[in-house]
Every structure is written in structure tokens, then in C-alpha cells.
Design an enzyme around this catalytic site. Sequence first.
Site, PDB file in Angstrom:
ATOM      1  N   CYS A  73       0.616  -1.513  -0.285  1.00 46.63           N
ATOM      2  CA  CYS A  73      -0.007  -0.213   0.026  1.00 46.63           C
ATOM      3  C   CYS A  73       0.739   0.753   0.167  1.00 46.63           C
ATOM      4  O   CYS A  73       1.375   2.532   0.812  1.00 46.63           O
ATOM      5  CB  CYS A  73      -0.704   0.190   1.177  1.00 46.63           C
ATOM      6  N   CYS A  99      -0.771   3.672   2.151  1.00 46.46           N
ATOM      7  CA  CYS A  99      -0.242   3.763   3.752  1.00 46.46           C
ATOM      8  C   CYS A  99       1.258   4.629   4.456  1.00 46.46           C
ATOM      9  O   CYS A  99       1.073   4.322   4.864  1.00 46.46           O
ATOM     10  CB  CYS A  99      -0.316   2.353   3.751  1.00 46.46           C
ATOM     11  N   ASP A 100       2.091   3.760   3.524  1.00 44.62           N
ATOM     12  CA  ASP A 100       3.529   3.523   3.924  1.00 44.62           C
ATOM     13  C   ASP A 100       4.399   4.544   2.522  1.00 44.62           C
ATOM     14  O   ASP A 100       5.664   4.477   3.138  1.00 44.62           O
ATOM     15  CB  ASP A 100       4.515   2.229   3.577  1.00 44.62           C
TER      16      ASP A 100
END
Length: 324
Positions: A146, A149-150
Site C-alpha cells: 500500500c 499507507c506507507d
Amino acid sequence: MFNIDTNIPPKRESLGRLLILGSGPAGYTAAIYAGRANLNPVLYCGMQTGGQLTTTTIVENFPGYPDGVDANQMMMDLQKQAQRFGADIRDGLITKADFSVHPFKLTTDRGVELEADSVIIATGASAKYLGLADEEKYKGEGVSACATCDGFFYRKKVVAVVGGGDTACEEASYLAGLCKKVYMIVRKPYLRASEIMKKRVENTENIEILYETNTLGLYGENGVEGAHVVYKKGEPDERKYDLPIDGFFLAIGHKPNTDIFRGQIELDEQGYIVTKGKTTATSVDGVFAAGDCADPHYQQAVVAAASGCMAALDAQHYLQTLEK
């Protein structure tokens, strides 16, 4: 010797009003709202307690955590909040569902048959991986599925994105706005993405597309420091080399965890649960879907949580109609 009676009927349990399947942001949020509405929800955690989010480390894009939060801690907080309002949280997963009868009948992995008036499916989706042992070894230490997300953790660093479809192009474009350099590792000699996405990555200066390239493994002492790759694998001009990178992002798709519902409710071609309009209602009255199992587009924790709220409210309204 003991004689075992194999004809003993399976244990049955009537759960009453509401059964929730899944313990990610969608499932726990549904349990919070359902508990506050006195629906006495029972939640089965599923394959992975806390959901897919627990495979990452720090979450920085969920509202309410200005300094970020450990993903596992956030999910434990959501669980405690659901329990505070009376949710019955149970380990285990559902292996069989029958929505052709009412109350609905479901079976756990321990063979217990359950009955419930309403069901919220929040079983999530699982990211597809290449199947390399190093992916598990470096998960949370350089391997991610992701970018949204990261990606923030890789600002001004060098990363690689695996995949050649629209998702991979979107992930690469997002990372290009954060990272010094983005490699796209594409096993085919072309991108499968739409023309607009192809042009976007091809025209982005810090994205380099490595066509006809496969990943053999990853290396690094303290997290990912590079990838072992091969160009034109199996061909006469095959060439193996090491690609120095700081992060390795998988973008080859997700698989919704909905196999046991096939033939019970409407799914799309990819297996995602089809919901009606702007609701969480499925093709079966009384069965609702929330989170990534019904979301092929956004797949973010905050979106899943919001849909969990919606599912609980939809289920509450449905149960009220049964009482009339």
C-alpha cells in the site's frame, strides 16, 4: 478403547440479532455502532485478527492520530471500544454460509452452526504477493502492498513498484511525488494499464520502467536494501543484476475474502461483494457488506471504518423492520 459417535449433531448456537464477520476497521466500527444501538453484536475475528492493517507498522493517515499510531495498537483500541459497548468478540472464522434461509445459518471453522437475523460481512481483501520468502522476511521492513499507507516513510528515497496495470501505475505516480526515484518492475514487454496511466508514468521524470523484468529476491541487513532481479528470464540474453532500493511495493492486485459467499450473494467478476446504491445492502435482505470486501477502489482504513458505521446503521434499520 473409546468409541466415538460420529453421528453426534454439530453444536448449534442462536446468536439472535446481528453477526459481524471480520475484525478490521470495518468490522470493529460496525460492532461499536451496533453495540451502542443495543443490538448485542457477535463478531468473529476471521483469518487475521485486526485485519490487513496489522501487516503494516505505523499508521499516519487515520484521523485523530496527529503523531501516527502503531497499527496493531490502533486495532486493539478499536476492539476494546467495541467490547466496551457490549460486542462479543470471538476468535475463529466462518467457513460456510447459507443465506437462503432465515435466520441465516453459518458454520465456523470448529464446526459450530450459528443462526443470526442479520449479518455484516467485513472479511476484507488480501494483497497479492509474488510468493517470495523474502516478502515475508521483510514485511514491514521495506515490503509493502500500500503506497498510500506507507509511501510517506520513503520520502526522498529509492523504491520499486511491482506490476504493470492501472494500480501499479497509480502507486508509482503517487510515490513519484514523494520519492527520489521509482522503478516499475514489469514482467511483460508492455504495460497493461490504460493509455492515460501509461502516459502518466512514461512522462514522469523520476519513474523508470524496467520491462521484461522479474524479481528473484530481496536483500538487506536492516530492512530492504535492494532487489535481485532478472531481465528476460529464461531467454538467451537473460541478465541477472541487483537493484539498490529502499522500499519494495507490491501492486499486483487484491483478492477479496469472499469465496464462501459465492452463490449466496451477488459478487462482481473479481469477487467483490456488490452493494445497492449508496448503501451497504447486498443482494440478500438482511445481509450487509462493509470494508475492502466490497471496495475495489479505495481500500483505505478510514473508508472501511466509515462503511462499517453505515453497515451497522443499515442493519439496525433492517432489524427494526422485522419487529414491526
